[in-house]
Design a protein around this motif. Structure first.
Motif, PDB file in Angstrom:
ATOM      1  N   ASN A   3       0.927  -1.052   0.021  1.00  0.00           N
ATOM      2  CA  ASN A   3      -0.173   0.064   0.007  1.00  0.00           C
ATOM      3  C   ASN A   3       0.953   1.230  -0.008  1.00  0.00           C
ATOM      4  O   ASN A   3       0.526   2.443  -0.590  1.00  0.00           O
ATOM      5  N   ASN A   4       2.060   1.204   0.839  1.00  0.00           N
ATOM      6  CA  ASN A   4       2.736   2.415   0.905  1.00  0.00           C
ATOM      7  C   ASN A   4       4.277   2.085   0.259  1.00  0.00           C
ATOM      8  O   ASN A   4       5.064   1.765   1.076  1.00  0.00           O
ATOM      9  N   GLU A  23       5.657   8.496  -3.599  1.00  0.00           N
ATOM     10  CA  GLU A  23       5.148   7.465  -2.665  1.00  0.00           C
ATOM     11  C   GLU A  23       3.828   7.126  -3.331  1.00  0.00           C
ATOM     12  O   GLU A  23       2.738   7.871  -3.702  1.00  0.00           O
ATOM     13  N   ASN A  25       0.354   5.451  -2.565  1.00  0.00           N
ATOM     14  CA  ASN A  25      -0.647   5.082  -1.581  1.00  0.00           C
ATOM     15  C   ASN A  25      -2.064   4.672  -1.830  1.00  0.00           C
ATOM     16  O   ASN A  25      -2.686   5.332  -2.535  1.00  0.00           O
ATOM     17  N   ASP A  26      -2.115   3.285  -1.903  1.00  0.00           N
ATOM     18  CA  ASP A  26      -3.305   2.747  -2.541  1.00  0.00           C
ATOM     19  C   ASP A  26      -3.487   3.080  -3.889  1.00  0.00           C
ATOM     20  O   ASP A  26      -4.751   3.489  -4.408  1.00  0.00           O
ATOM     21  N   ASN A  30       1.842  10.276  -4.789  1.00  0.00           N
ATOM     22  CA  ASN A  30       2.358  11.491  -4.178  1.00  0.00           C
ATOM     23  C   ASN A  30       3.937  11.822  -4.345  1.00  0.00           C
ATOM     24  O   ASN A  30       4.697  11.089  -3.981  1.00  0.00           O
ATOM     25  N   SER A 381      10.027  -1.988  -2.869  1.00  0.00           N
ATOM     26  CA  SER A 381       9.572  -0.549  -2.327  1.00  0.00           C
ATOM     27  C   SER A 381      10.776   0.407  -3.011  1.00  0.00           C
ATOM     28  O   SER A 381      10.785   1.571  -2.516  1.00  0.00           O
ATOM     29  N   ARG A 392      11.512   0.832   5.550  1.00  0.00           N
ATOM     30  CA  ARG A 392      10.544   0.404   4.640  1.00  0.00           C
ATOM     31  C   ARG A 392      11.260  -0.920   3.865  1.00  0.00           C
ATOM     32  O   ARG A 392      12.378  -0.759   3.134  1.00  0.00           O
TER      33      ARG A 392
END
Length: 416
Positions: A3-4, A23, A25-26, A30, A381, A392
């Motif tokens: 998700n992130n 980033e 996010n779902d 961003n 990631s 992360r």
């Protein structure tokens, strides 16, 4: 992807090296950090000094890290240049499953079959971009997974580059202490961000006017059909200003950004500035009109060369419009001048994200969008972790370190 996730793109240009942190996010992107540094060691889009290029990459990465307090260890790298070439090829396989349902293994086999092509020893395949699949002769299939058939075919575009240019680029990034998650053709990334689905279908020219070169990419029938690089860009405008006003190049660049424009008709004669002449301490006053009268002819030449290149590629009568991007098109009046010189509809594209609303960031932001859409599966990631915060963790695919050639050959998967 989870998700992130953090994705870091690295755009190594002639005037600037830009690192952008995105980033996920779902599914939403961003832009949380941007780092840039003056590009040393690059001339006309090609690496001429590895040590200077490594220093510039480190500066850009450190700038981005300081901005959002993130430690960057992996990046997606953009590649461009006149060494890039496209060629089409066809792959055919028999569906292997007993029930004749097409699965992942069949798609992988047909893509590998399409990679069987004779290449000069100095070139290598960067990746293969599927244009369409065919199942038992039925054309226009975007994703054949789950379909029933006996014969699976793919029509694909093979992206190749010279080994020297590719390996030097990767060498610089790795010497800067970074791992490479993937290498992305900048024209594909920019095209995904700047062009609509309809524009990619009907025949649109994407012109990325950078500092040292201009890349002309033609999108037709939904994909990238032709690409070419013209060795002229914004730094030629800067050099013209420096010569015309008898001043230093650094000062000329600042004048171009602050007072420059592409159209004399829109220049204001009441706006004046002083220039220190080279070789003396004397200052001379010039108007904005004086400055723009130097810039406009060079910009006209760039658009003339773009039109000439489109004709040479065989799309002069097919194109339906031009989309401009790259740092040089930020000059006021560029769209109007381009429309006049190209005699076609023209628009300037820029990322619609806070902090990067500038055509110069189109490639970097486009790479992040490209990765999130086409390279998400198993990409991890991006190898980043928060300072003084829980790490992360990358997925196993991101943590493993395949060889340099393998990393090149595994990028761009599933771009259709």
């Amino acid at each position: 992807m989870s998700n992130n996730d953090i994705i870091v793109s690295l755009d190594i240009g002639t005037s600037k090296v830009r690192a952008i942190i995105g980033e996920l996010n779902d599914g939403a992107i961003n832009i949380i950090g941007v780092g840039s540094a003056d590009s040393e060691g690059i001339r006309k889009g090609a690496i001429v000094d590895i040590d200077q290029t490594v220093k510039s990459i480190r500066n850009a990465i450190e700038h981005a890290e300081r901005m959002v307090d993130i430690q960057i260890s992996e990046v997606y790298v953009g590649i461009q240049g006149n060494h890039i070439a496209l060629q089409t090829n066809h792959g055919v396989v028999a569906v292997s499953n007993e029930d004749r349902e097409i699965g992942e293994e069949d798609i992988e086999r047909v893509l590998q079959a399409a990679k069987v092509v004779a290449l000069p020893p100095e070139r290598e395949i960067i990746n293969l971009v599927p244009k369409q699949y065919l199942v038992d002769g039925l054309e226009g299939i975007a994703d054949p997974r789950g379909m029933i058939g006996v014969r699976l075919e793919v029509e694909a575009t093979i992206v190749t580059g010279t080994k020297t240019a590719i390996h030097n680029l990767m060498r610089c990034v790795e010497k800067a202490g970074l791992r490479i998650s993937g290498v992305i053709l900048l024209s594909l990334a920019s095209g995904m961000m700047t062009l609509s689905k309809d524009e990619r279908m009907v025949g649109t020219v994407l012109a990325d006017i950078g500092a040292g070169s201009t890349t002309v990419a033609i999108f037709d029938q939904g994909g990238l059909s032709a690409i070419s690089t013209i060795p002229i860009g914004g730094e030629y405008v800067t050099n013209d200003i420096a010569y015309g006003l008898r001043t230093h190049t650094d000062h000329a660049e600042r004048l171009k950004i602050k007072f420059g424009g592409a159209s004399v008709e829109e220049a204001d004669e009441s706006i004046t500035f002083k220039v220190t002449r080279m070789g003396s301490n004397l200052e001379k006053e010039f108007t904005q009109q004086d400055l723009v009268s130097i810039i406009e002819p060079r910009m006209q030449e760039i658009f003339h060369l773009i039109r000439q290149e489109v004709d040479r590629l065989g799309y002069g009568e097919k194109e339906t419009g031009y989309v401009l991007t790259g740092g040089t098109v930020s000059l006021p009046g560029t769209a109007q001048l381009a429309q006049r010189e190209l005699d076609a509809s023209v628009r300037i594209a820029l990322p619609n994200y806070i902090g990067v609303k500038d055509p110069a960031y189109s490639s970097g932001v486009g790479m992040i969008q490209y990765v999130s859409k086409y390279m998400g599966a198993g990409s991890g990631s991006g190898g980043t972790e928060k300072k003084a915060a829980p790490s992360r963790k990358a997925s196993p695919a991101a943590s493993s370190k395949p060889g340099m050639i393998e990393r090149l050959k595994n990028m761009f998967n599933e771009f259709i």
